[in-house]
Design a protein around this motif. Structure first.
Motif, PDB file in Angstrom:
ATOM      1  N   LEU A 162      46.483  48.698  35.505  1.00 34.28           N
ATOM      2  CA  LEU A 162      46.400  47.103  36.106  1.00 34.28           C
ATOM      3  C   LEU A 162      45.238  46.272  35.488  1.00 34.28           C
ATOM      4  O   LEU A 162      43.947  47.156  35.700  1.00 34.28           O
ATOM      5  N   HIS A 163      45.184  44.979  35.753  1.00 35.62           N
ATOM      6  CA  HIS A 163      44.203  43.778  35.142  1.00 35.62           C
ATOM      7  C   HIS A 163      44.807  42.653  36.253  1.00 35.62           C
ATOM      8  O   HIS A 163      45.027  42.087  36.500  1.00 35.62           O
ATOM      9  N   ALA A 164      42.632  42.756  36.343  1.00 31.11           N
ATOM     10  CA  ALA A 164      42.658  41.615  37.234  1.00 31.11           C
ATOM     11  C   ALA A 164      41.942  40.733  37.039  1.00 31.11           C
ATOM     12  O   ALA A 164      40.379  41.261  36.802  1.00 31.11           O
ATOM     13  N   GLN A 165      41.920  38.938  37.058  1.00 27.39           N
ATOM     14  CA  GLN A 165      40.676  38.670  36.783  1.00 27.39           C
ATOM     15  C   GLN A 165      40.629  37.037  37.897  1.00 27.39           C
ATOM     16  O   GLN A 165      42.031  37.041  37.630  1.00 27.39           O
ATOM     17  N   ALA A 166      39.460  36.729  37.641  1.00 28.06           N
ATOM     18  CA  ALA A 166      39.913  35.762  38.763  1.00 28.06           C
ATOM     19  C   ALA A 166      39.656  34.210  38.319  1.00 28.06           C
ATOM     20  O   ALA A 166      39.390  34.775  37.093  1.00 28.06           O
ATOM     21  N   THR A 167      40.534  33.760  38.573  1.00 28.62           N
ATOM     22  CA  THR A 167      40.553  32.082  37.787  1.00 28.62           C
ATOM     23  C   THR A 167      40.063  31.055  38.048  1.00 28.62           C
ATOM     24  O   THR A 167      39.337  29.965  36.928  1.00 28.62           O
ATOM     25  N   LEU A 168      38.514  31.197  38.412  1.00 26.87           N
ATOM     26  CA  LEU A 168      37.402  31.058  39.071  1.00 26.87           C
ATOM     27  C   LEU A 168      36.337  31.791  38.735  1.00 26.87           C
ATOM     28  O   LEU A 168      36.019  32.271  39.913  1.00 26.87           O
ATOM     29  N   ALA A 169      35.026  31.354  38.061  1.00 29.45           N
ATOM     30  CA  ALA A 169      34.330  31.617  38.234  1.00 29.45           C
ATOM     31  C   ALA A 169      33.283  32.247  39.148  1.00 29.45           C
ATOM     32  O   ALA A 169      32.325  33.001  39.725  1.00 29.45           O
ATOM     33  N   ALA A 170      33.069  30.789  39.670  1.00 32.60           N
ATOM     34  CA  ALA A 170      32.092  30.379  41.068  1.00 32.60           C
ATOM     35  C   ALA A 170      33.308  29.311  41.855  1.00 32.60           C
ATOM     36  O   ALA A 170      34.086  28.143  41.582  1.00 32.60           O
ATOM     37  N   VAL A 171      33.453  29.844  43.496  1.00 34.16           N
ATOM     38  CA  VAL A 171      34.475  28.746  44.138  1.00 34.16           C
ATOM     39  C   VAL A 171      33.262  28.177  45.130  1.00 34.16           C
ATOM     40  O   VAL A 171      33.055  28.590  46.023  1.00 34.16           O
ATOM     41  N   ALA A 172      33.809  26.744  44.823  1.00 34.88           N
ATOM     42  CA  ALA A 172      32.431  26.103  46.247  1.00 34.88           C
ATOM     43  C   ALA A 172      33.416  25.882  47.340  1.00 34.88           C
ATOM     44  O   ALA A 172      34.312  26.273  47.436  1.00 34.88           O
ATOM     45  N   PRO A 173      32.933  25.404  47.761  1.00 32.44           N
ATOM     46  CA  PRO A 173      33.479  25.044  50.293  1.00 32.44           C
ATOM     47  C   PRO A 173      34.615  24.625  49.552  1.00 32.44           C
ATOM     48  O   PRO A 173      34.581  23.523  49.045  1.00 32.44           O
ATOM     49  N   ASN A 174      35.730  24.648  50.570  1.00 30.63           N
ATOM     50  CA  ASN A 174      36.814  24.269  50.510  1.00 30.63           C
ATOM     51  C   ASN A 174      37.408  24.110  49.026  1.00 30.63           C
ATOM     52  O   ASN A 174      38.656  24.372  49.214  1.00 30.63           O
ATOM     53  N   GLN A 175      37.218  25.277  48.352  1.00 35.85           N
ATOM     54  CA  GLN A 175      37.904  24.746  46.791  1.00 35.85           C
ATOM     55  C   GLN A 175      38.535  26.527  47.197  1.00 35.85           C
ATOM     56  O   GLN A 175      38.205  27.459  47.993  1.00 35.85           O
ATOM     57  N   VAL A 176      39.392  26.505  46.595  1.00 37.32           N
ATOM     58  CA  VAL A 176      40.940  27.858  46.289  1.00 37.32           C
ATOM     59  C   VAL A 176      40.442  28.924  45.296  1.00 37.32           C
ATOM     60  O   VAL A 176      40.458  27.889  44.125  1.00 37.32           O
ATOM     61  N   GLY A 177      40.013  29.472  45.157  1.00 35.66           N
ATOM     62  CA  GLY A 177      39.923  30.825  44.209  1.00 35.66           C
ATOM     63  C   GLY A 177      41.361  31.398  44.294  1.00 35.66           C
ATOM     64  O   GLY A 177      41.980  32.218  45.093  1.00 35.66           O
ATOM     65  N   LYS A 178      41.767  31.667  43.190  1.00 37.29           N
ATOM     66  CA  LYS A 178      43.132  32.925  42.897  1.00 37.29           C
ATOM     67  C   LYS A 178      42.348  34.252  41.955  1.00 37.29           C
ATOM     68  O   LYS A 178      41.666  34.077  41.026  1.00 37.29           O
ATOM     69  N   ILE A 179      43.343  35.626  42.144  1.00 34.87           N
ATOM     70  CA  ILE A 179      42.724  36.236  41.842  1.00 34.87           C
ATOM     71  C   ILE A 179      43.953  36.878  41.077  1.00 34.87           C
ATOM     72  O   ILE A 179      45.271  36.896  41.478  1.00 34.87           O
ATOM     73  N   GLN A 180      44.040  36.794  39.806  1.00 32.72           N
ATOM     74  CA  GLN A 180      45.905  37.073  38.721  1.00 32.72           C
ATOM     75  C   GLN A 180      45.644  38.991  37.958  1.00 32.72           C
ATOM     76  O   GLN A 180      44.799  38.977  38.160  1.00 32.72           O
ATOM     77  N   VAL A 181      46.938  39.463  38.839  1.00 31.05           N
ATOM     78  CA  VAL A 181      46.681  40.818  38.967  1.00 31.05           C
ATOM     79  C   VAL A 181      47.790  40.983  38.146  1.00 31.05           C
ATOM     80  O   VAL A 181      49.142  40.076  37.954  1.00 31.05           O
ATOM     81  N   ALA A 182      47.777  42.177  36.948  1.00 26.59           N
ATOM     82  CA  ALA A 182      49.256  41.829  35.600  1.00 26.59           C
ATOM     83  C   ALA A 182      48.823  43.750  36.225  1.00 26.59           C
ATOM     84  O   ALA A 182      47.936  43.965  35.789  1.00 26.59           O
TER      85      ALA A 182
END
Length: 168
Positions: free
Chosen positions: A1-21
């Motif tokens: 299982l590999h997971a990586q966040a698309t953003l290192a930091a998520v600002a208020p009202n911003q959406v971050g994603k975690i990609q999982v493989a």
């Protein structure tokens, strides 16, 4: 299982994603597999349910590269999709069997029945052993259970058997 966040930091009202493989070649079993991962937030590791993500994948064989000849010689799994296991005494463990036949040319491999593995040679029949534990089931009631059988049949890699029984 590999997971990586698309953003290192998520600002208020911003959406971050975690990609999982999931590397299916690394999986030791076919069918549904589950893994857990935890989000590290602001450098703080917290193993509570709040930061837990469950990942589920259904691992199946890839038949897409089989030639026409290989497909013609492939195993063919035949089994009854509905079985009546009859009446089972309350508070007991009872063994029953699901019969299956390989109507194909090559060996049929039972990859998973969520409990046991078997091989069935071409043109042969075999049984899948079931153990039914009625210890926590109420007497006088009918029960239906779904049993998934994962095989190397390219046309039907997942076979579903609906088992019906009564606890007395």
């Amino acid at each position: 299982l590999h997971a990586q966040a698309t953003l290192a930091a998520v600002a208020p009202n911003q959406v971050g994603k975690i990609q999982v493989a999931i590397e299916s070649g690394d999986c030791k079993q076919y069918g549904p597999v589950e893994a857990k991962l935890y989000v590290v937030l602001n450098g703080k590791e917290d193993l509570s349910e709040t930061f837990r993500i469950y990942v589920t994948a259904n691992i199946l064989e890839d038949f897409s590269k089989l030639s026409v000849s290989e497909l013609q010689q492939a195993p063919i799994c035949e089994l009854n999709e509905k079985i009546d296991l009859g009446t089972i005494p309350a508070g007991k463990k009872v063994k029953k069997a699901i019969s299956m036949k390989n109507a194909g040319m090559n060996q049929l491999l039972v990859r998973r029945v969520y409990a046991s593995d078997k091989d069935i040679k071409s043109g042969k029949k075999g049984d899948i052993a079931l153990t039914i534990n009625t210890a926590d089931l109420k007497p006088g009631q009918q029960y239906d259970r779904v049993i998934n059988v994962i095989v190397n049949d390219p046309k039907n890699p997942i076979r579903t058997v609906n088992a019906h029984f009564t606890v007395e």
